[in-house]
Design a protein around this motif. Structure first.
Motif, PDB file in Angstrom:
ATOM      1  N   SER A   1       0.839  -1.195   0.000  1.00  0.00           N
ATOM      2  CA  SER A   1       0.000   0.000   0.000  1.00  0.00           C
ATOM      3  C   SER A   1       0.871   1.241   0.000  1.00  0.00           C
ATOM      4  CB  SER A   1      -0.923   0.008   1.222  1.00  0.00           C
ATOM      5  OG  SER A   1      -1.581   1.258   1.352  1.00  0.00           O
ATOM      6  N   ALA A   2       0.364   2.295  -0.625  1.00  0.00           N
ATOM      7  CA  ALA A   2       1.089   3.560  -0.678  1.00  0.00           C
ATOM      8  C   ALA A   2       0.693   4.503   0.449  1.00  0.00           C
ATOM      9  CB  ALA A   2       0.838   4.243  -2.022  1.00  0.00           C
ATOM     10  N   ASP A   3      -0.400   4.193   1.174  1.00  0.00           N
ATOM     11  CA  ASP A   3      -0.862   5.143   2.191  1.00  0.00           C
ATOM     12  C   ASP A   3      -1.413   4.454   3.432  1.00  0.00           C
ATOM     13  OD1 ASP A   3      -3.360   4.372   0.914  1.00  0.00           O
ATOM     14  OD2 ASP A   3      -2.986   5.990  -0.519  1.00  0.00           O
ATOM     15  N   VAL A   4      -2.655   3.980   3.374  1.00  0.00           N
ATOM     16  CA  VAL A   4      -3.286   3.353   4.534  1.00  0.00           C
ATOM     17  C   VAL A   4      -3.451   1.859   4.272  1.00  0.00           C
ATOM     18  CG1 VAL A   4      -4.503   5.476   5.131  1.00  0.00           C
ATOM     19  CG2 VAL A   4      -5.625   3.786   3.659  1.00  0.00           C
ATOM     20  N   VAL A   5      -3.986   1.143   5.248  1.00  0.00           N
ATOM     21  CA  VAL A   5      -4.208  -0.295   5.083  1.00  0.00           C
ATOM     22  C   VAL A   5      -5.398  -0.529   4.162  1.00  0.00           C
ATOM     23  CG1 VAL A   5      -4.806  -2.452   6.242  1.00  0.00           C
ATOM     24  CG2 VAL A   5      -3.221  -0.852   7.330  1.00  0.00           C
ATOM     25  N   HIS A   6      -5.171  -1.293   3.117  1.00  0.00           N
ATOM     26  CA  HIS A   6      -6.230  -1.743   2.218  1.00  0.00           C
ATOM     27  C   HIS A   6      -6.307  -3.268   2.311  1.00  0.00           C
ATOM     28  CE1 HIS A   6      -6.437   2.259   0.385  1.00  0.00           C
ATOM     29  NE2 HIS A   6      -5.113   2.241   0.302  1.00  0.00           N
TER      30      HIS A   6
ATOM     31  N   ARG B   1     -13.704 -14.558  -6.499  1.00  0.00           N
ATOM     32  CA  ARG B   1     -13.873 -15.783  -7.273  1.00  0.00           C
ATOM     33  C   ARG B   1     -12.550 -16.511  -7.538  1.00  0.00           C
ATOM     34  NH1 ARG B   1     -17.035 -15.340 -12.513  1.00  0.00           N
ATOM     35  NH2 ARG B   1     -17.197 -17.586 -12.131  1.00  0.00           N
ATOM     36  N   LEU B   2     -11.432 -15.912  -7.114  1.00  0.00           N
ATOM     37  CA  LEU B   2     -10.133 -16.529  -7.394  1.00  0.00           C
ATOM     38  C   LEU B   2      -9.347 -16.904  -6.143  1.00  0.00           C
ATOM     39  CD1 LEU B   2      -8.816 -14.429 -10.422  1.00  0.00           C
ATOM     40  CD2 LEU B   2     -10.191 -16.522 -10.433  1.00  0.00           C
ATOM     41  N   ALA B   3      -9.558 -16.229  -5.029  1.00  0.00           N
ATOM     42  CA  ALA B   3      -8.765 -16.525  -3.827  1.00  0.00           C
ATOM     43  C   ALA B   3      -9.351 -15.787  -2.636  1.00  0.00           C
ATOM     44  CB  ALA B   3      -7.306 -16.123  -4.030  1.00  0.00           C
ATOM     45  N   GLY B   4      -8.718 -15.986  -1.485  1.00  0.00           N
ATOM     46  CA  GLY B   4      -9.092 -15.235  -0.301  1.00  0.00           C
ATOM     47  C   GLY B   4      -8.506 -13.835  -0.354  1.00  0.00           C
ATOM     48  N   LYS B   5      -8.715 -13.089   0.709  1.00  0.00           N
ATOM     49  CA  LYS B   5      -8.237 -11.707   0.752  1.00  0.00           C
ATOM     50  C   LYS B   5      -6.938 -11.621   1.541  1.00  0.00           C
ATOM     51  CE  LYS B   5     -12.065 -10.646   2.818  1.00  0.00           C
ATOM     52  NZ  LYS B   5     -13.176  -9.924   3.498  1.00  0.00           N
ATOM     53  N   ILE B   6      -6.197 -10.543   1.293  1.00  0.00           N
ATOM     54  CA  ILE B   6      -4.969 -10.312   2.043  1.00  0.00           C
ATOM     55  C   ILE B   6      -4.777  -8.804   2.201  1.00  0.00           C
ATOM     56  CG2 ILE B   6      -3.375 -10.193   0.076  1.00  0.00           C
ATOM     57  CD1 ILE B   6      -1.457 -11.966   1.773  1.00  0.00           C
TER      58      ILE B   6
ATOM     59  N   THR C   1       5.233  -5.932   2.371  1.00  0.00           N
ATOM     60  CA  THR C   1       4.750  -6.677   1.211  1.00  0.00           C
ATOM     61  C   THR C   1       4.174  -8.006   1.675  1.00  0.00           C
ATOM     62  OG1 THR C   1       6.393  -5.692  -0.274  1.00  0.00           O
ATOM     63  CG2 THR C   1       5.365  -7.746  -0.986  1.00  0.00           C
ATOM     64  N   THR C   2       2.938  -8.262   1.314  1.00  0.00           N
ATOM     65  CA  THR C   2       2.307  -9.546   1.595  1.00  0.00           C
ATOM     66  C   THR C   2       2.120 -10.284   0.275  1.00  0.00           C
ATOM     67  OG1 THR C   2       0.140  -8.447   1.515  1.00  0.00           O
ATOM     68  CG2 THR C   2       1.132  -8.774   3.680  1.00  0.00           C
ATOM     69  N   VAL C   3       2.072 -11.603   0.352  1.00  0.00           N
ATOM     70  CA  VAL C   3       2.043 -12.416  -0.863  1.00  0.00           C
ATOM     71  C   VAL C   3       0.777 -13.261  -0.899  1.00  0.00           C
ATOM     72  CG1 VAL C   3       3.234 -14.176  -2.230  1.00  0.00           C
ATOM     73  CG2 VAL C   3       4.559 -12.491  -0.932  1.00  0.00           C
ATOM     74  N   LEU C   4       0.106 -13.235  -2.026  1.00  0.00           N
ATOM     75  CA  LEU C   4      -1.099 -14.026  -2.253  1.00  0.00           C
ATOM     76  C   LEU C   4      -0.957 -14.738  -3.588  1.00  0.00           C
ATOM     77  CD1 LEU C   4      -4.105 -14.657  -1.382  1.00  0.00           C
ATOM     78  CD2 LEU C   4      -4.759 -12.749  -2.867  1.00  0.00           C
ATOM     79  N   ARG C   5      -1.402 -15.975  -3.651  1.00  0.00           N
ATOM     80  CA  ARG C   5      -1.402 -16.694  -4.920  1.00  0.00           C
ATOM     81  C   ARG C   5      -2.834 -16.895  -5.385  1.00  0.00           C
ATOM     82  NH1 ARG C   5       3.500 -21.188  -4.911  1.00  0.00           N
ATOM     83  NH2 ARG C   5       5.180 -19.677  -4.625  1.00  0.00           N
ATOM     84  N   ILE C   6      -3.054 -16.628  -6.655  1.00  0.00           N
ATOM     85  CA  ILE C   6      -4.379 -16.766  -7.249  1.00  0.00           C
ATOM     86  C   ILE C   6      -4.273 -17.656  -8.478  1.00  0.00           C
ATOM     87  CG2 ILE C   6      -5.107 -14.498  -6.411  1.00  0.00           C
ATOM     88  CD1 ILE C   6      -4.679 -13.392  -9.208  1.00  0.00           C
TER      89      ILE C   6
ATOM     90  N   GLY D   1     -11.204 -15.233 -18.701  1.00  0.00           N
ATOM     91  CA  GLY D   1     -12.425 -14.492 -18.412  1.00  0.00           C
ATOM     92  C   GLY D   1     -12.113 -13.240 -17.625  1.00  0.00           C
ATOM     93  N   ARG D   2     -13.170 -12.533 -17.251  1.00  0.00           N
ATOM     94  CA  ARG D   2     -13.036 -11.320 -16.446  1.00  0.00           C
ATOM     95  C   ARG D   2     -13.579 -11.578 -15.050  1.00  0.00           C
ATOM     96  NH1 ARG D   2     -14.097  -5.618 -19.534  1.00  0.00           N
ATOM     97  NH2 ARG D   2     -12.453  -5.812 -21.102  1.00  0.00           N
ATOM     98  N   TYR D   3     -12.829 -11.106 -14.064  1.00  0.00           N
ATOM     99  CA  TYR D   3     -13.203 -11.303 -12.672  1.00  0.00           C
ATOM    100  C   TYR D   3     -13.062  -9.977 -11.929  1.00  0.00           C
ATOM    101  CZ  TYR D   3     -12.317 -16.018 -14.322  1.00  0.00           C
ATOM    102  OH  TYR D   3     -12.324 -17.169 -15.063  1.00  0.00           O
ATOM    103  N   ALA D   4     -13.956  -9.750 -10.995  1.00  0.00           N
ATOM    104  CA  ALA D   4     -13.976  -8.480 -10.272  1.00  0.00           C
ATOM    105  C   ALA D   4     -13.153  -8.572  -8.999  1.00  0.00           C
ATOM    106  CB  ALA D   4     -15.416  -8.095  -9.939  1.00  0.00           C
ATOM    107  N   GLY D   5     -12.479  -7.471  -8.676  1.00  0.00           N
ATOM    108  CA  GLY D   5     -11.716  -7.379  -7.442  1.00  0.00           C
ATOM    109  C   GLY D   5     -12.066  -6.096  -6.710  1.00  0.00           C
ATOM    110  N   ILE D   6     -11.885  -6.101  -5.400  1.00  0.00           N
ATOM    111  CA  ILE D   6     -12.240  -4.942  -4.589  1.00  0.00           C
ATOM    112  C   ILE D   6     -11.240  -4.763  -3.450  1.00  0.00           C
ATOM    113  CG2 ILE D   6     -14.722  -5.091  -5.038  1.00  0.00           C
ATOM    114  CD1 ILE D   6     -15.006  -6.420  -2.282  1.00  0.00           C
ATOM    115  N   CYS D   7     -11.322  -3.607  -2.824  1.00  0.00           N
ATOM    116  CA  CYS D   7     -10.665  -3.394  -1.539  1.00  0.00           C
ATOM    117  C   CYS D   7     -11.672  -3.806  -0.468  1.00  0.00           C
ATOM    118  CB  CYS D   7     -10.259  -1.936  -1.359  1.00  0.00           C
ATOM    119  SG  CYS D   7      -9.635  -1.559   0.305  1.00  0.00           S
ATOM    120  N   ALA D   8     -11.277  -4.745   0.390  1.00  0.00           N
ATOM    121  CA  ALA D   8     -12.193  -5.276   1.395  1.00  0.00           C
ATOM    122  C   ALA D   8     -11.942  -4.703   2.783  1.00  0.00           C
ATOM    123  CB  ALA D   8     -12.082  -6.801   1.439  1.00  0.00           C
TER     124      ALA D   8
END
Length: 232
Positions: A155-160, A166-171, A178-183, A189-196
Motif C-alpha cells: 500500500s502507498a498510504d493506509v491499510v487496504h 472468485r479466485l482466492a481469499g483476501k490479504i 509486502t504480503t504475498v497471495l497466490r491466485i 475471463g473477467r473477474y472483479a476485485g475490490i478493496c475489502a
C-alpha cells in the motif's frame, strides 16, 4: 403456511445470491473453491445443529412430559456437548484439512507469473516484474489462466485489503510491507476485485478488474504493454 410459489421464489432468490462477480460462492479457481467448500460445509453443520435443536423443541412443545426424566445437568450435557461437539469437531477437522490443502498447493505448484499490486486511495496499480519494472496498468490486472500467479501486495498510504472473491481469499495491503497471495483462474475471463478494508470516503469505488488470458494471449498482452513504454 407458505404457498408453494412464494416458497419457490424464496429459494430461487437465495440461490441467485450465491453467484455474481463478487460472490465467493461462485469460485473460478481452486483456491477460491476450497474456501467456498468450507463455507458450504459450515452452513451444513450449522443447519444440522439447528435441526437438532428444532426437533427437541418440537418434542417438548407437542409431547408434554418429554424429557422430564432427564435432570437439568443431564440436559446441559446432552444439549451442550453431545449435540454440537461432534458437528463442531467435524467442521474443525475439515477446515484444517482445507488449510493443509491450500498450504500444500502453494508449496507444490509452480508459479506461472508474478505481479505487484499497490493500493492507494482509491485505486489499484499493477506492475509486471517478469517483463520489466516499468510495465504497469491501472485498475486492470492481467494474468494467465490455468496457472498460479503470485501477487505481491503493498500500500502507498493506509491499510487496504486485496480481494478477488472468485479466485482466492483476501490479504491486507500494508504500507511499508509486502504480503504475498497466490491466485489461479481455471479459464480465461473477467473477474472483479475490490478493496475489502474500509479506507476512507472513496472505499466503495476502489475496485479493479482481472482479465485472465490464455497463456499465448497473456504473452501478447505483456508485449503490447512493453511497447507502450514506461508507466507514468
Amino acid at each position: 403456511m407458505f404457498h408453494r410459489p412464494f416458497f419457490a421464489s424464496f429459494i430461487a432468490l437465495g440461490l441467485a445470491s450465491c453467484s455474481g462477480d463478487l460472490s465467493a460462492l461462485d469460485p473460478a479457481g481452486p483456491y477460491a473453491g476450497a474456501i467456498a467448500n468450507l463455507w458450504w460445509i459450515m452452513l451444513a453443520g450449522a443447519g444440522a445443529i439447528l435441526t437438532l435443536v428444532l426437533v427437541l423443541f418440537g418434542l417438548v412443545l407437542f409431547r408434554p412430559g418429554f424429557g422430564r426424566s432427564l435432570s437439568v445437568k443431564g440436559w446441559m450435557i446432552a444439549g451442550g456437548l453431545f449435540l454440537p461437539v461432534p458437528v463442531l469437531m467435524a467442521l474443525m477437522t475439515y477446515g484444517m484439512a482445507q488449510g493443509e490443502y491450500l498450504i500444500g498447493a502453494w508449496q507444490n505448484e509452480p508459479v506461472m507469473a508474478r505481479v505487484e499490486a499497490r493500493g492507494a486511495m482509491w485505486r489499484w496499480d499493477f506492475r509486471y516484474p517478469d517483463v520489466g519494472s516499468d510495465v504497469a496498468t491501472m485498475e486492470t490486472l492481467h494474468i494467465p489462466a490455468g496457472g498460479v500467479v503470485e501477487v505481491r501486495v503493498t500500500s502507498a498510504d493506509v491499510v487496504h485489503s486485496f480481494w478477488i472473491p472468485r479466485l482466492a481469499g483476501k490479504i491486507d495491503a500494508v504500507p511499508g510491507h509486502t504480503t504475498v497471495l497466490r491466485i489461479k483462474a481455471d479459464v480465461p475471463g473477467r473477474y472483479a476485485g475490490i478493496c475489502a478494508e474500509y479506507c476512507g470516503t472513496g472505499h466503495a469505488g476502489m475496485r479493479f478488474t482481472v482479465e485472465a488470458h490464455s497463456p499465448e494471449t497473456y504473452r501478447q498482452r505483456l508485449t503490447a504493454l512493453t511497447a507502450e513504454g514506461p508507466a507514468p
